[in-house]
Motif scaffolding. Structure first.
Motif, PDB file in Angstrom:
ATOM      1  N   UNK A 152     -11.148  76.928  65.634  1.00  0.00           N
ATOM      2  CA  UNK A 152      -9.751  77.356  65.694  1.00  0.00           C
ATOM      3  C   UNK A 152      -9.592  78.622  64.861  1.00  0.00           C
ATOM      4  N   UNK A 153      -8.899  79.617  65.424  1.00  0.00           N
ATOM      5  CA  UNK A 153      -8.590  80.843  64.694  1.00  0.00           C
ATOM      6  C   UNK A 153      -7.075  81.016  64.687  1.00  0.00           C
ATOM      7  N   UNK A 154      -6.510  81.045  63.481  1.00  0.00           N
ATOM      8  CA  UNK A 154      -5.085  81.288  63.309  1.00  0.00           C
ATOM      9  C   UNK A 154      -4.899  82.745  62.913  1.00  0.00           C
ATOM     10  N   UNK A 155      -4.157  83.487  63.707  1.00  0.00           N
ATOM     11  CA  UNK A 155      -3.878  84.895  63.419  1.00  0.00           C
ATOM     12  C   UNK A 155      -2.455  84.963  62.866  1.00  0.00           C
ATOM     13  N   UNK A 156      -2.325  85.307  61.593  1.00  0.00           N
ATOM     14  CA  UNK A 156      -0.996  85.285  60.975  1.00  0.00           C
ATOM     15  C   UNK A 156      -0.033  86.207  61.700  1.00  0.00           C
ATOM     16  N   UNK A 157      -0.540  87.332  62.175  1.00  0.00           N
ATOM     17  CA  UNK A 157       0.240  88.261  62.990  1.00  0.00           C
ATOM     18  C   UNK A 157      -0.725  89.299  63.553  1.00  0.00           C
ATOM     19  N   UNK A 158      -0.226  90.183  64.392  1.00  0.00           N
ATOM     20  CA  UNK A 158      -1.102  91.015  65.216  1.00  0.00           C
ATOM     21  C   UNK A 158      -1.474  92.352  64.589  1.00  0.00           C
ATOM     22  N   UNK A 159      -1.180  92.589  63.328  1.00  0.00           N
ATOM     23  CA  UNK A 159      -1.558  93.852  62.703  1.00  0.00           C
ATOM     24  C   UNK A 159      -3.076  94.007  62.625  1.00  0.00           C
ATOM     25  N   UNK A 160      -3.516  95.257  62.579  1.00  0.00           N
ATOM     26  CA  UNK A 160      -4.943  95.585  62.694  1.00  0.00           C
ATOM     27  C   UNK A 160      -5.805  94.943  61.612  1.00  0.00           C
ATOM     28  N   UNK A 161      -5.241  94.693  60.437  1.00  0.00           N
ATOM     29  CA  UNK A 161      -6.041  94.154  59.337  1.00  0.00           C
ATOM     30  C   UNK A 161      -6.092  92.639  59.314  1.00  0.00           C
TER      31      UNK A 161
ATOM     32  N   UNK B  20       8.225 102.663  63.701  1.00  0.00           N
ATOM     33  CA  UNK B  20       7.761 102.623  62.313  1.00  0.00           C
ATOM     34  C   UNK B  20       6.548 101.729  62.135  1.00  0.00           C
ATOM     35  N   UNK B  21       6.392 100.742  63.022  1.00  0.00           N
ATOM     36  CA  UNK B  21       5.287  99.785  62.911  1.00  0.00           C
ATOM     37  C   UNK B  21       4.088 100.153  63.766  1.00  0.00           C
ATOM     38  N   UNK B  22       4.229 101.128  64.640  1.00  0.00           N
ATOM     39  CA  UNK B  22       3.178 101.431  65.610  1.00  0.00           C
ATOM     40  C   UNK B  22       1.813 101.710  64.985  1.00  0.00           C
ATOM     41  N   UNK B  23       1.717 102.411  63.830  1.00  0.00           N
ATOM     42  CA  UNK B  23       0.376 102.690  63.277  1.00  0.00           C
ATOM     43  C   UNK B  23      -0.410 101.445  62.894  1.00  0.00           C
ATOM     44  N   UNK B  24       0.262 100.313  62.726  1.00  0.00           N
ATOM     45  CA  UNK B  24      -0.403  99.122  62.206  1.00  0.00           C
ATOM     46  C   UNK B  24      -0.924  98.187  63.301  1.00  0.00           C
ATOM     47  N   UNK B  25      -0.808  98.612  64.545  1.00  0.00           N
ATOM     48  CA  UNK B  25      -1.325  97.825  65.659  1.00  0.00           C
ATOM     49  C   UNK B  25      -2.462  98.569  66.339  1.00  0.00           C
ATOM     50  N   UNK B  26      -3.454  97.792  66.805  1.00  0.00           N
ATOM     51  CA  UNK B  26      -4.573  98.357  67.570  1.00  0.00           C
ATOM     52  C   UNK B  26      -4.769  97.477  68.801  1.00  0.00           C
TER      53      UNK B  26
ATOM     54  N   UNK C 159       7.187  91.183  45.699  1.00  0.00           N
ATOM     55  CA  UNK C 159       7.954  90.917  46.912  1.00  0.00           C
ATOM     56  C   UNK C 159       8.427  89.472  46.958  1.00  0.00           C
ATOM     57  N   UNK C 160       7.608  88.564  46.432  1.00  0.00           N
ATOM     58  CA  UNK C 160       7.979  87.152  46.420  1.00  0.00           C
ATOM     59  C   UNK C 160       9.100  86.887  45.425  1.00  0.00           C
ATOM     60  N   UNK C 161       8.983  87.428  44.241  1.00  0.00           N
ATOM     61  CA  UNK C 161       9.976  87.143  43.202  1.00  0.00           C
ATOM     62  C   UNK C 161      11.303  87.844  43.457  1.00  0.00           C
ATOM     63  N   UNK C 162      11.248  89.015  44.134  1.00  0.00           N
ATOM     64  CA  UNK C 162      12.472  89.805  44.314  1.00  0.00           C
ATOM     65  C   UNK C 162      12.957  89.849  45.764  1.00  0.00           C
ATOM     66  N   UNK C 163      12.366  89.043  46.654  1.00  0.00           N
ATOM     67  CA  UNK C 163      12.765  89.010  48.068  1.00  0.00           C
ATOM     68  C   UNK C 163      12.706  90.397  48.716  1.00  0.00           C
ATOM     69  N   UNK C 164      11.592  91.096  48.542  1.00  0.00           N
ATOM     70  CA  UNK C 164      11.464  92.469  49.029  1.00  0.00           C
ATOM     71  C   UNK C 164      10.685  92.518  50.338  1.00  0.00           C
ATOM     72  N   UNK C 165      11.304  93.000  51.405  1.00  0.00           N
ATOM     73  CA  UNK C 165      10.597  93.159  52.683  1.00  0.00           C
ATOM     74  C   UNK C 165       9.732  94.419  52.682  1.00  0.00           C
ATOM     75  N   UNK C 166       8.984  94.599  53.755  1.00  0.00           N
ATOM     76  CA  UNK C 166       8.211  95.824  53.990  1.00  0.00           C
ATOM     77  C   UNK C 166       9.092  96.807  54.757  1.00  0.00           C
ATOM     78  N   UNK C 167       9.056  98.100  54.431  1.00  0.00           N
ATOM     79  CA  UNK C 167       9.944  99.046  55.114  1.00  0.00           C
ATOM     80  C   UNK C 167       9.811  99.059  56.637  1.00  0.00           C
ATOM     81  N   UNK C 168       8.608  98.797  57.161  1.00  0.00           N
ATOM     82  CA  UNK C 168       8.415  98.843  58.612  1.00  0.00           C
ATOM     83  C   UNK C 168       8.519  97.477  59.278  1.00  0.00           C
ATOM     84  N   UNK C 169       9.081  96.485  58.584  1.00  0.00           N
ATOM     85  CA  UNK C 169       9.237  95.152  59.170  1.00  0.00           C
ATOM     86  C   UNK C 169      10.025  95.207  60.475  1.00  0.00           C
ATOM     87  N   UNK C 170       9.710  94.288  61.357  1.00  0.00           N
ATOM     88  CA  UNK C 170      10.396  94.177  62.645  1.00  0.00           C
ATOM     89  C   UNK C 170      11.874  93.854  62.452  1.00  0.00           C
TER      90      UNK C 170
END
Length: 260
Positions: free
Chosen positions: A99-108, A137-143, A206-217
């Protein structure tokens, strides 16, 4: 209440990025070097891999694979960092992964999927189409080359949380926001419970201050998912392991050592 446990878990080292903190969290300052790990979990019913790192071809020529992105993230990655090599160092061939769980589809996180053609693949619903048509804004992070040859593979696109073996030992939690189908995974071991964040958060701040990523969906969903992450951690008395946080990586054990 399901009270099963997995047997063991290894954190597998992978690439490293050195990049502007502001890429990962709103108002981030300075540069940081972060790990890009995968996690191997042994259960009586099979081997589970959480995330697959970056594309194995990049170990030989990162610019041929990622172009300017390799410079943007300060990519450091060699043949010994490939996820298949890390598995083999523990005595497992990629074909042994069930089984492979992919947390999300970003290149890394999705770069090594093509190494596991026979595994059951899990990803949050919405991520696969978004990887082909992301917001600018998110396009560079997908392959998309990471997915082109996998269309007919055993994909399980999850619309809800999913208890992988029905015993509460490995539960995939929907955490939309970073991407439409972003997920985190709760892993219950005999002596400790972990909450593997994936990219629901990127750094401890980000966890302690509820900070998102600027390019979040979706920023609102991203913050709600960060808050849910903290609620789950309290409910299960779980150790939160932020995949990209360098302090977590320095503090917690990684392969060949394991948690059981």
């Amino acid at each position: 209440m399901n009270t099963g446990t997995a047997n063991r878990m290894w954190a597998l080292p992978g690439a490293e990025f050195t990049l502007d903190t502001g890429i990962m969290i709103v108002n981030g300052q300075g540069q940081v070097t972060i790990p890009v790990p995968s996690f191997l979990i042994e259960h009586d019913r099979g081997l589970v891999l959480f995330d697959t790192g970056i594309a194995f071809e990049a170990a030989e020529d990162p610019h041929a694979v990622y172009g300017d992105l390799a410079d943007l993230v300060g990519l450091a990655y060699g043949p010994e960092d490939r996820v298949d090599r890390k598995l083999e160092a523990l005595g497992y061939k990629p074909s042994a992964i069930d089984h492979v769980i992919v947390s999300h589809a970003h290149f890394d996180h999705a770069g090594g999927i093509r190494l596991f053609p026979d595994a059951q693949l899990y990803i949050g619903e919405g991520d696969l189409p978004y990887s082909y048509w992301p917001l600018p804004a998110a396009k560079p992070f997908f392959r998309t080359a990471d997915f082109d040859t996998t269309r007919d593979w055993k994909w399980n696109q999850l619309s809800t949380d999913h208890d992988l073996f029905g015993d509460g030992s490995i539960v995939i939690h929907r955490m939309p926001g970073h991407t439409p189908g972003n997920t985190s995974v709760l892993v219950r071991l005999p002596n400790q419970t972990f909450l593997l964040t994936g990219d629901t958060v990127h750094l401890r701040q980000a966890l302690t201050e509820d900070l998102p990523m600027p390019s979040d969906y979706n920023t609102l969903q991203a913050v709600r998912s960060i808050r849910r992450l903290k609620q789950l951690a309290r409910a299960h008395d779980a150790t939160v392991w932020i995949s990209h946080d360098p302090e977590d990586w320095a503090t917690l054990k990684h392969a060949p050592a394991c948690y059981d």
